[in-house]
Design an enzyme around this catalytic site. Structure first.
Site, short mmCIF file in Angstrom:
data_model
loop_
_atom_site.label_atom_id
_atom_site.label_comp_id
_atom_site.label_asym_id
_atom_site.label_seq_id
_atom_site.Cartn_x
_atom_site.Cartn_y
_atom_site.Cartn_z
N HIS A 146 0.81 -1.21 0.00
CA HIS A 146 0.00 0.00 0.00
C HIS A 146 0.86 1.27 0.00
CE1 HIS A 146 -3.25 2.65 1.91
NE2 HIS A 146 -3.86 2.11 0.89
N LYS A 148 3.20 4.37 -1.31
CA LYS A 148 3.20 5.27 -2.47
C LYS A 148 4.43 6.16 -2.34
CE LYS A 148 -1.59 5.11 -1.35
NZ LYS A 148 -1.56 4.21 -0.20
N ASP A 153 16.33 10.87 -9.06
CA ASP A 153 17.76 11.18 -9.06
C ASP A 153 18.38 11.06 -7.66
OD1 ASP A 153 17.87 11.58 -11.77
OD2 ASP A 153 17.64 13.75 -11.64
N HIS A 318 -9.37 11.49 2.19
CA HIS A 318 -8.50 10.32 2.07
C HIS A 318 -7.18 10.52 2.83
CE1 HIS A 318 -6.04 7.28 -0.31
NE2 HIS A 318 -7.13 6.58 -0.04
N LYS A 320 -4.27 10.71 5.66
CA LYS A 320 -3.86 9.76 6.70
C LYS A 320 -2.89 10.48 7.63
CE LYS A 320 -3.97 6.99 2.62
NZ LYS A 320 -5.27 6.40 2.72
N ASP A 325 -0.40 16.35 20.41
CA ASP A 325 -0.09 17.65 21.01
C ASP A 325 0.46 18.60 19.93
OD1 ASP A 325 -0.84 16.47 23.40
OD2 ASP A 325 1.21 15.99 23.99
#
Length: 400
Positions: A146, A148, A153, A318, A320, A325
């Site tokens: 999952h 990404k 370079d 979507h 995440k 704090d």
């Protein structure tokens, strides 16, 4: 009667096989994966919250690549955006740039054989990650990559929630505008993203790449303190529980899917009992069957215990993220659900920079402003259809 008996026996045998396959596969997987986290690194960060802005920057960075482009995505669709992405990779490969593309076979099931052949003919090295393989067919079908990440370079890294497809640039009428968080990273920590890509690449292709020093150029250190947490086979639960325990005042959680494990949910309840303010942001509109219904049992309890739960209404949420704090924020690929906790390969970035955390909180406050407060009255309103879905979702929540 005999036919019914045969069907019953077959169903029992299938269930036994699924249970054995999953448990034995998980046991083996757990034994092979070690717990990993980097030391404190220093880099520079940009954060993108809209796909159009991200992909303008992302495609520009790929076009400027001089030596190598290494890409890993969970989802690549078969649409105009994906074809533009493939064309860009082929263009760079034909120009002599080393291009490697690794995608998950389940998440990227729409990638056609013809598209793969065209990529390879242009010189792009292509592979699927985490193939479904014996002897644990069911378990391996559930363990998905999952992550990404992109490394260009050895100098620029990208990490976050966006994949490749039209919905991510607001061209899906149901889920637009798409709200997500994605990081652009420079500095010493790009080395770690490069190494993680190579680990996944070697696992998929059996080709090692770590030895070439050209992949790890010398670069400025950067100023933002952070560390990376790559996880698989259940290690993410431990890291998230540890985060909850570090809160002194507040916890903010943003996730499209809120289906925590028993231990992680216990850590949230313990935080509420010691006086920590908890805020949760989830979508108002679901993008997958039953995921919303699976979250309700947890959200009810949190609201009852004093947490604030917001449903984002300005498109699909979507992102995440976790913010503890004013001292730690987490942005990465992992959702706050059992699939990310126990099944998926994920990679998250913990950031310890007060200025960046303040900036992220400004983004989150904007998202809260585009949300509605969820109440127990709404969740407890009599709805037979929803109740049935909640029962079904609870039984299969591990795989949602």
């Amino acid at each position: 009667m005999n036919f019914a008996l045969i069907i019953s026996v077959l169903l029992i045998l299938i269930i036994i096989w699924l249970v054995l396959d999953f448990n034995l596969g998980r046991r083996k997987h757990t034994s092979l994966v070690s717990r990993t986290e980097t030391a404190i690194l220093h880099g520079n960060f940009e954060i993108f919250t809209h796909g159009r802005e991200l992909f303008i920057d992302y495609f520009h960075a790929i076009r400027d690549a001089k030596k190598h482009v290494h890409v890993l995505f969970y989802i690549v669709k078969d649409d105009a955006v994906s074809r533009e992405f493939f064309s860009l990779l082929k263009e760079k490969a034909l120009a002599g740039v080393e291009v490697r593309l690794l995608v998950d076979p389940v998440g990227s099931w729409k990638v056609t054989k013809a598209a793969v052949e065209e990529l390879r003919e242009a010189g792009v090295e292509f592979s699927f990650s985490n193939p479904i393989r014996p002897p644990y067919l069911f378990y391996s079908s559930q363990v998905r990559n999952h992550r990404k990440i992109t490394i260009i370079d050895g100098m620029i890294g990208y990490l976050g929630g966006f994949n490749i497809g039209k919905e991510y640039i607001d061209e899906d009428p149901v889920l637009s505008p798409w709200r997500d968080y994605h990081l652009k990273i420079t500095g010493e920590s790009v080395n770690f993203l490069q190494s993680e890509f190579f680990i996944d690449w070697q696992e998929a292709t059996s080709k090692g790449l770590q030895g070439n020093p050209d992949y790890f150029p010398v670069r400025p250190q950067g100023v933002i303190r952070h560390q990376f947490i790559p996880t698989a086979a259940g290690h993410l639960e431990e890291f998230f529980i540890r985060l909850m325990g570090q809160a002194d005042q507040s916890i903010i959680i943003g996730s499209p899917y809120f289906i925590p494990s028993k231990k992680l949910f216990g850590a949230l309840l313990a935080a509420l009992q010691r006086g920590i303010d908890i805020t949760v942001i989830v979508p108002y509109t679901a993008d997958h069957l039953l995921v919303q219904e699976a979250s309700y049992r947890y959200l009810r309890r949190l609201i009852k215990e004093g947490a604030a739960v917001y449903q984002y209404k300005n498109g699909f949420y979507h992102a995440k993220t976790i913010v503890i704090d004013d001292k730690i924020c987490d942005i990465g690929t992992a959702n706050f659900d059992k699939r990310s906790l126990f099944l998926n390969k994920e990679i998250n970035c913990y950031i310890y920079d007060p200025a960046f955390i303040e900036r992220l909180k400004g983004i989150i406050n904007k998202d809260i402003g585009d949300s509605v407060l969820l109440s127990l009255e709404v969740l407890n309103k009599r709805n037979i259809s929803r109740s049935v879905k909640e029962c079904i979702a609870g039984a299969i929540s591990y795989f949602l």
